[in-house]
Design a protein around this motif. Structure first.
Motif, PDB file in Angstrom:
ATOM      1  N   SER A 108      23.485  77.324  64.169  1.00 39.65           N
ATOM      2  CA  SER A 108      24.420  78.954  63.887  1.00 39.65           C
ATOM      3  C   SER A 108      23.711  80.426  63.672  1.00 39.65           C
ATOM      4  CB  SER A 108      24.826  78.653  62.446  1.00 39.65           C
ATOM      5  OG  SER A 108      23.251  79.095  61.398  1.00 39.65           O
ATOM      6  N   ARG A 159      32.192  79.822  73.025  1.00 41.02           N
ATOM      7  CA  ARG A 159      33.184  79.237  71.532  1.00 41.02           C
ATOM      8  C   ARG A 159      33.042  79.840  69.958  1.00 41.02           C
ATOM      9  NH1 ARG A 159      28.150  75.083  70.703  1.00 41.02           N
ATOM     10  NH2 ARG A 159      27.939  76.029  68.633  1.00 41.02           N
ATOM     11  N   ASP A 161      33.043  78.910  67.302  1.00 40.07           N
ATOM     12  CA  ASP A 161      31.917  79.207  66.657  1.00 40.07           C
ATOM     13  C   ASP A 161      30.599  79.450  66.855  1.00 40.07           C
ATOM     14  OD1 ASP A 161      31.899  76.651  67.852  1.00 40.07           O
ATOM     15  OD2 ASP A 161      31.260  75.131  65.999  1.00 40.07           O
ATOM     16  N   SER A 199      29.205  87.942  69.201  1.00 33.46           N
ATOM     17  CA  SER A 199      27.904  87.759  68.440  1.00 33.46           C
ATOM     18  C   SER A 199      26.826  87.184  68.877  1.00 33.46           C
ATOM     19  CB  SER A 199      28.241  85.987  68.125  1.00 33.46           C
ATOM     20  OG  SER A 199      28.303  85.589  70.146  1.00 33.46           O
TER      21      SER A 199
END
Length: 282
Positions: A108, A159, A161, A199
């Protein structure tokens, strides 16, 4: 539950070790009680070999776990036997790197420092191929496989996530010409494109940054489940090291924070990369 076979195997190992330590027994004592060797118990707890669901069942009954936990751990053992998408490429991916890819797929957070080359998750095909070709004793087919895996790994950054990825790159990696100027121009343009992803954060450690934590390249992976501790990954030419203890993670985190503090801001880093792109465009 963690998604990749590697992450499932790691989670299983962690849980089995916790059960033994809760019982205040050594690996040798558990092995003796089950008519196994102590080394077998140790291998199951370190993930150095495949664990059979029947062995997990025996351990759980010995430790007196609940039926729910026993079935959960047996399911981890079964699913850990499946092959990841990257494992179909054979010798194109070394066994020690197979482990890393499996863990990377479930991370993560990803924090990486690169002092010699640009991050693999940002590399173009041409740049990656140059790195695999130069000095490598690999067949053309295995080089193709290795490059394909590297490019497929990059999909994780897009992605829904996607992990929170933070890269610190030494200016030497930005200016070191891999291949030729055209390869580098395209590579640095890819870097700029990748940093536009929400991200992804990139900082460049400039030549004039002064003293900073000199650690060599490394990656830190964090995972969404609190039961899966962070780890530090460092690789070499023929092997890799995985550091999972709290002390290691704490010290490498401290070093990474020092690197971030010494590096240019993301905005200034982008301007530096853009200036080098212009140099290669002349």
């Amino acid at each position: 539950m963690a998604g990749s076979p590697t992450a499932r195997r790691r989670r299983l190992s962690i849980e089995l070790k916790k059960l033994r330590e809760k019982s205040a027994l050594t690996c040798a004592q558990v092995g003796q009680a089950l008519d196994w060797s102590g080394s077998k118990v140790n291998r199951m707890e370190t993930g150095s070999g495949r664990v059979q669901p029947s062995d997990v069942d025996a351990l759980c009954r010995f430790y007196g776990t609940s039926d729910e936990l026993r079935e959960f751990l047996k399911s981890l053992a079964r699913e850990a036997k499946t092959r990841g998408w990257w494992q179909v490429h054979g010798a194109g991916v070394p066994e020690w790197f197979n482990i890393y890819i499996g863990l990377e797929q479930d991370a993560s957070t990803l924090r990486q420092y690169q002092c010699e080359v640009l991050p693999g998750l940002m590399q173009t095909e041409a740049y990656a191929r140059e790195l695999h070709t130069t000095g490598a004793h690999m067949s053309a087919e295995d080089i193709d496989r290795a490059v394909r895996v590297r490019l497929e790994r990059q999909e994780m950054l897009t992605r829904p996530d996607a992990p929170e990825a933070w890269f610190v790159v030494n200016e030497a990696a930005v200016r070191n010409v891999i291949g030729d100027r055209e390869v580098m121009r395209e590579q640095l343009e890819r870097i700029l494109e990748t940093t536009e992803l929400p991200s992804v954060t990139l900082q460049v450690l400039p030549f004039d940054s002064g003293t900073y934590p000199a650690t060599g390249s490394y990656t830190m992976l964090g995972f969404p489940a609190p039961e899966d501790p962070d780890l530090v990954y460092r690789d070499g030419i023929t092997d890799a090291v995985y550091l999972e203890g709290e002390h290691h993670v704490r010290e490498y985190t401290r070093a990474f924070d020092g690197l971030r503090a010494a590096a240019l801001s993301p905005q200034r880093s982008a301007r530096l990369v853009q200036s080098v792109v212009k140099e290669y465009s002349k």
